[in-house]
Design a protein around this motif. Structure first.
Motif, PDB file in Angstrom:
ATOM      1  N   LYS A 248      -4.157 -18.370  -2.961  1.00  0.00           N
ATOM      2  CA  LYS A 248      -3.358 -17.349  -2.287  1.00  0.00           C
ATOM      3  C   LYS A 248      -2.875 -17.837  -0.918  1.00  0.00           C
ATOM      4  CE  LYS A 248      -4.729 -12.923  -4.296  1.00  0.00           C
ATOM      5  NZ  LYS A 248      -5.242 -11.565  -3.992  1.00  0.00           N
ATOM      6  N   ILE A 249      -3.722 -18.591  -0.225  1.00  0.00           N
ATOM      7  CA  ILE A 249      -3.310 -19.138   1.077  1.00  0.00           C
ATOM      8  C   ILE A 249      -2.152 -20.108   0.893  1.00  0.00           C
ATOM      9  CG2 ILE A 249      -4.051 -20.585   3.006  1.00  0.00           C
ATOM     10  CD1 ILE A 249      -6.835 -19.388   2.714  1.00  0.00           C
ATOM     11  N   PHE A 250      -2.223 -20.931  -0.152  1.00  0.00           N
ATOM     12  CA  PHE A 250      -1.129 -21.857  -0.445  1.00  0.00           C
ATOM     13  C   PHE A 250       0.161 -21.103  -0.758  1.00  0.00           C
ATOM     14  CE2 PHE A 250       1.190 -23.788  -4.049  1.00  0.00           C
ATOM     15  CZ  PHE A 250       1.794 -24.835  -3.366  1.00  0.00           C
ATOM     16  N   LEU A 251       0.073 -20.067  -1.606  1.00  0.00           N
ATOM     17  CA  LEU A 251       1.265 -19.299  -1.972  1.00  0.00           C
ATOM     18  C   LEU A 251       1.836 -18.566  -0.762  1.00  0.00           C
ATOM     19  CD1 LEU A 251       0.090 -17.818  -5.392  1.00  0.00           C
ATOM     20  CD2 LEU A 251       1.600 -19.780  -5.003  1.00  0.00           C
ATOM     21  N   ALA A 252       0.960 -18.037   0.091  1.00  0.00           N
ATOM     22  CA  ALA A 252       1.431 -17.361   1.302  1.00  0.00           C
ATOM     23  C   ALA A 252       2.158 -18.346   2.208  1.00  0.00           C
ATOM     24  CB  ALA A 252       0.252 -16.721   2.031  1.00  0.00           C
ATOM     25  N   GLY A 253       1.654 -19.571   2.263  1.00  0.00           N
ATOM     26  CA  GLY A 253       2.301 -20.571   3.108  1.00  0.00           C
ATOM     27  C   GLY A 253       3.713 -20.897   2.681  1.00  0.00           C
ATOM     28  N   ILE A 254       4.037 -20.678   1.396  1.00  0.00           N
ATOM     29  CA  ILE A 254       5.379 -20.972   0.914  1.00  0.00           C
ATOM     30  C   ILE A 254       6.408 -20.082   1.586  1.00  0.00           C
ATOM     31  CG2 ILE A 254       6.887 -20.900  -1.113  1.00  0.00           C
ATOM     32  CD1 ILE A 254       4.527 -21.753  -2.812  1.00  0.00           C
ATOM     33  N   PHE A 255       6.176 -18.756   1.559  1.00  0.00           N
ATOM     34  CA  PHE A 255       7.202 -17.892   2.138  1.00  0.00           C
ATOM     35  C   PHE A 255       7.063 -17.780   3.657  1.00  0.00           C
ATOM     36  CE2 PHE A 255       3.922 -15.144   0.255  1.00  0.00           C
ATOM     37  CZ  PHE A 255       3.546 -14.338   1.317  1.00  0.00           C
ATOM     38  N   VAL A 256       5.891 -18.094   4.202  1.00  0.00           N
ATOM     39  CA  VAL A 256       5.775 -18.161   5.664  1.00  0.00           C
ATOM     40  C   VAL A 256       6.611 -19.321   6.189  1.00  0.00           C
ATOM     41  CG1 VAL A 256       4.210 -18.647   7.577  1.00  0.00           C
ATOM     42  CG2 VAL A 256       3.532 -17.018   5.819  1.00  0.00           C
ATOM     43  N   ALA A 257       6.504 -20.484   5.522  1.00  0.00           N
ATOM     44  CA  ALA A 257       7.225 -21.675   5.969  1.00  0.00           C
ATOM     45  C   ALA A 257       8.735 -21.512   5.859  1.00  0.00           C
ATOM     46  CB  ALA A 257       6.773 -22.885   5.155  1.00  0.00           C
ATOM     47  N   SER A 258       9.195 -20.784   4.845  1.00  0.00           N
ATOM     48  CA  SER A 258      10.645 -20.641   4.656  1.00  0.00           C
ATOM     49  C   SER A 258      11.229 -19.436   5.389  1.00  0.00           C
ATOM     50  CB  SER A 258      10.964 -20.527   3.157  1.00  0.00           C
ATOM     51  OG  SER A 258      10.300 -19.415   2.587  1.00  0.00           O
ATOM     52  N   SER A 259      10.383 -18.599   5.987  1.00  0.00           N
ATOM     53  CA  SER A 259      10.890 -17.391   6.646  1.00  0.00           C
ATOM     54  C   SER A 259      11.791 -17.724   7.829  1.00  0.00           C
ATOM     55  CB  SER A 259       9.735 -16.498   7.096  1.00  0.00           C
ATOM     56  OG  SER A 259       8.899 -17.175   8.019  1.00  0.00           O
ATOM     57  N   GLY A 260      11.532 -18.846   8.491  1.00  0.00           N
ATOM     58  CA  GLY A 260      12.397 -19.247   9.605  1.00  0.00           C
ATOM     59  C   GLY A 260      13.809 -19.543   9.149  1.00  0.00           C
ATOM     60  N   ALA A 261      13.945 -20.272   8.033  1.00  0.00           N
ATOM     61  CA  ALA A 261      15.275 -20.560   7.492  1.00  0.00           C
ATOM     62  C   ALA A 261      15.957 -19.287   7.020  1.00  0.00           C
ATOM     63  CB  ALA A 261      15.161 -21.558   6.340  1.00  0.00           C
ATOM     64  N   MET A 262      15.184 -18.381   6.418  1.00  0.00           N
ATOM     65  CA  MET A 262      15.759 -17.095   6.003  1.00  0.00           C
ATOM     66  C   MET A 262      16.291 -16.329   7.209  1.00  0.00           C
ATOM     67  SD  MET A 262      12.921 -15.753   3.282  1.00  0.00           S
ATOM     68  CE  MET A 262      12.041 -16.890   2.227  1.00  0.00           C
ATOM     69  N   MET A 263      15.527 -16.358   8.293  1.00  0.00           N
ATOM     70  CA  MET A 263      15.939 -15.651   9.502  1.00  0.00           C
ATOM     71  C   MET A 263      17.229 -16.245  10.065  1.00  0.00           C
ATOM     72  SD  MET A 263      13.450 -14.679  12.668  1.00  0.00           S
ATOM     73  CE  MET A 263      12.725 -16.316  12.596  1.00  0.00           C
ATOM     74  N   ASP A 264      17.360 -17.577  10.012  1.00  0.00           N
ATOM     75  CA  ASP A 264      18.584 -18.227  10.486  1.00  0.00           C
ATOM     76  C   ASP A 264      19.805 -17.737   9.710  1.00  0.00           C
ATOM     77  OD1 ASP A 264      17.183 -19.663  12.330  1.00  0.00           O
ATOM     78  OD2 ASP A 264      17.037 -21.477  11.113  1.00  0.00           O
ATOM     79  N   VAL A 265      19.664 -17.700   8.383  1.00  0.00           N
ATOM     80  CA  VAL A 265      20.776 -17.251   7.544  1.00  0.00           C
ATOM     81  C   VAL A 265      21.132 -15.800   7.851  1.00  0.00           C
ATOM     82  CG1 VAL A 265      21.502 -16.805   5.172  1.00  0.00           C
ATOM     83  CG2 VAL A 265      20.231 -18.885   5.708  1.00  0.00           C
ATOM     84  N   ALA A 266      20.117 -14.950   7.952  1.00  0.00           N
ATOM     85  CA  ALA A 266      20.360 -13.527   8.194  1.00  0.00           C
ATOM     86  C   ALA A 266      21.038 -13.302   9.548  1.00  0.00           C
ATOM     87  CB  ALA A 266      19.040 -12.753   8.132  1.00  0.00           C
ATOM     88  N   VAL A 267      20.576 -13.984  10.583  1.00  0.00           N
ATOM     89  CA  VAL A 267      21.176 -13.815  11.911  1.00  0.00           C
ATOM     90  C   VAL A 267      22.609 -14.324  11.921  1.00  0.00           C
ATOM     91  CG1 VAL A 267      21.068 -14.602  14.317  1.00  0.00           C
ATOM     92  CG2 VAL A 267      18.982 -13.849  13.154  1.00  0.00           C
ATOM     93  N   ASP A 268      22.862 -15.464  11.277  1.00  0.00           N
ATOM     94  CA  ASP A 268      24.232 -16.001  11.217  1.00  0.00           C
ATOM     95  C   ASP A 268      25.192 -14.994  10.590  1.00  0.00           C
ATOM     96  OD1 ASP A 268      23.438 -18.330  12.390  1.00  0.00           O
ATOM     97  OD2 ASP A 268      23.276 -19.465  10.522  1.00  0.00           O
ATOM     98  N   ILE A 269      24.795 -14.425   9.475  1.00  0.00           N
ATOM     99  CA  ILE A 269      25.673 -13.483   8.778  1.00  0.00           C
ATOM    100  C   ILE A 269      25.834 -12.198   9.581  1.00  0.00           C
ATOM    101  CG2 ILE A 269      25.924 -12.073   6.702  1.00  0.00           C
ATOM    102  CD1 ILE A 269      24.413 -14.274   5.189  1.00  0.00           C
ATOM    103  N   ALA A 270      24.732 -11.673  10.107  1.00  0.00           N
ATOM    104  CA  ALA A 270      24.798 -10.418  10.852  1.00  0.00           C
ATOM    105  C   ALA A 270      25.659 -10.553  12.107  1.00  0.00           C
ATOM    106  CB  ALA A 270      23.389  -9.963  11.230  1.00  0.00           C
ATOM    107  N   VAL A 271      25.494 -11.634  12.835  1.00  0.00           N
ATOM    108  CA  VAL A 271      26.295 -11.834  14.053  1.00  0.00           C
ATOM    109  C   VAL A 271      27.761 -12.047  13.713  1.00  0.00           C
ATOM    110  CG1 VAL A 271      26.669 -13.403  16.002  1.00  0.00           C
ATOM    111  CG2 VAL A 271      24.352 -12.697  15.414  1.00  0.00           C
ATOM    112  N   ALA A 272      28.023 -12.804  12.638  1.00  0.00           N
ATOM    113  CA  ALA A 272      29.414 -13.048  12.240  1.00  0.00           C
ATOM    114  C   ALA A 272      30.113 -11.746  11.854  1.00  0.00           C
ATOM    115  CB  ALA A 272      29.457 -14.038  11.073  1.00  0.00           C
ATOM    116  N   VAL A 273      29.460 -10.900  11.080  1.00  0.00           N
ATOM    117  CA  VAL A 273      30.069  -9.625  10.682  1.00  0.00           C
ATOM    118  C   VAL A 273      30.215  -8.708  11.890  1.00  0.00           C
ATOM    119  CG1 VAL A 273      29.801  -7.581   9.226  1.00  0.00           C
ATOM    120  CG2 VAL A 273      29.206  -9.833   8.324  1.00  0.00           C
ATOM    121  N   THR A 274      29.251  -8.744  12.813  1.00  0.00           N
ATOM    122  CA  THR A 274      29.362  -7.944  14.040  1.00  0.00           C
ATOM    123  C   THR A 274      30.586  -8.335  14.843  1.00  0.00           C
ATOM    124  OG1 THR A 274      26.958  -7.675  14.162  1.00  0.00           O
ATOM    125  CG2 THR A 274      28.198  -7.293  16.173  1.00  0.00           C
ATOM    126  N   GLU A 275      30.798  -9.644  15.000  1.00  0.00           N
ATOM    127  CA  GLU A 275      31.986 -10.118  15.722  1.00  0.00           C
ATOM    128  C   GLU A 275      33.266  -9.693  15.008  1.00  0.00           C
ATOM    129  OE1 GLU A 275      32.364 -11.780  18.645  1.00  0.00           O
ATOM    130  OE2 GLU A 275      30.240 -11.355  18.967  1.00  0.00           O
TER     131      GLU A 275
END
Length: 370
Positions: A248-275
């Protein structure tokens, strides 16, 4: 629209206070005996006569003479030994002029015993971190201040909350999702503001994280990958934590490690649509969603490769060994640790891809007031 600098100062202050509280929050695990003093010492001489060369590795004992730098034992010379186990990733060899970290046991101003730990690197690490902060402040100004604060907050949450609670036996999957929720909320609202843009970024990231969590659980079972593939997992079991669910710790580490990249994508899209909405207030919801999708496609196209490069970098030497030995590809793909990295990369990339449509749809519904 993102709020002004004066408006976000109270939120920045709240996060700063939380960082201070987290810093002083006890982990619940004991620290080493405070009777020992950790000090910086300069290597003045070494004796390598007891070191044996075995191919590319060295074994034996290196005798090291050190002079303590700073503290109550400053100027005193000590003798210590450096044991070499024949493992290049763990062994260290000292040369005269090096700076080392030593743990000293003293009494009445005299050194009774000393244990040589490793090269002293804290000053260099602080220098690199300081340069990083200066460049970030110079380029991003006030946003850079908030980025550094979110960086420190993330480190403290991992160190003071996530890892201690893992050790205490909390469910790694649920705990990781809660921690990601807190970290993503802090970072996105600090960077984009306490408004609709931040809300879109936050919700889009969490949708992707939950999807990656479900995929990790499903394919983790199908891949039959055990959590022991985590580095030093067996060491953790041997020091008294055999009750932990490493899988379970290994599986949790998968989405913890990728959450930063997910956040980058979400912020890029949200800011672009806001502009886009700011420049064209009459834009329809459908057009805003379509624009968000277009931005998402461009961002995702590079972000998935970014994850691949980030995860594969640590396996460069292993893949070179396989290539040098002529190992068949089918053998490589079925090895446990390779399958674990494939699972890590693909599930993380899957989550990043799913963030884009989630965020674009949320941006259309939350940023368009009609």
């Amino acid at each position: 629209m993102p709020y002004s600098r004066n408006t976000d100062k109270p939120f920045v202050l709240v996060i700063a206070i939380l960082c201070i509280l987290l810093y002083f929050l006890p982990t619940g695990f004991p620290t080493q005996d405070d009777d020992y003093i950790r000090s910086k010492a300069r290597v003045t001489a070494v004796d390598n006569q007891a070191i044996h060369q075995r191919g590319v590795v060295q074994t034996g004992v290196q005798a090291v003479t050190l002079q303590v730098v700073g503290g109550e034992f400053a100027g005193q010379e000590i003798q210590a030994t450096n044991t070499l186990f024949g493992k290049l990733e763990l062994d260290k060899v000292f040369q005269p002029g090096d700076t080392a970290l030593v743990v000293i046991k003293g009494q009445d101003g005299r050194i009774i015993a000393a244990n040589l730990i490793d090269h002293y690197r804290v000053d260099k690490e602080m220098l690199l971190f300081g340069l990083f902060i200066l460049v970030l402040f110079w380029f991003a100004r006030w946003t850079g201040v908030k980025a550094v604060l979110s960086f420190v907050f993330t480190i403290l949450v991992l160190w003071k909350v996530l890892w201690p609670l893992f050790l205490k036996g909390w469910d790694p999957i649920i705990l990781s999702l809660l921690v990601i929720c807190v970290i993503v909320g802090c970072v996105t609202f600090l960077v984009t503001g306490l408004g609709r843009t931040g809300l879109v970024s936050f919700l889009g990231t969490m949708c992707g994280a939950i999807a990656a969590c479900l995929l990790a659980i499903l394919f983790g079972q199908l891949f039959k990958v055990h959590g022991a593939v985590i580095p030093f997992a067996e060491t953790l079991l041997h020091v008294g934590f055999s009750h932990l669910d490493l899988t379970k710790i290994f599986l949790a580490g998968i989405f913890v490690a990728s959450s930063g990249a997910m956040m980058d994508v979400a912020v890029d899209i949200a800011v672009a649509v806001t502009e886009l909405v700011d420049k064209n207030p009459s834009i329809t919801r459908k057009a805003a969603v379509a624009s968000g999708m277009n931005v998402g496609r461009a961002v995702v196209g590079t972000m998935t490769t970014t994850l691949l490069l980030a995860y594969s970098g640590s396996f460069t030497a292993l893949m070179m060994v396989f290539m040098a030995q002529g190992t068949p590809v089918i053998n490589i793909l079925n090895l446990t640790y390779i399958a674990a990295e494939i699972l890590h990369t693909l599930v993380g990339s899957f989550g990043v891809v799913l963030v884009a449509p989630f965020t674009a749809w949320l941006a259309g519904w939350l940023l368009i007031r009609q």
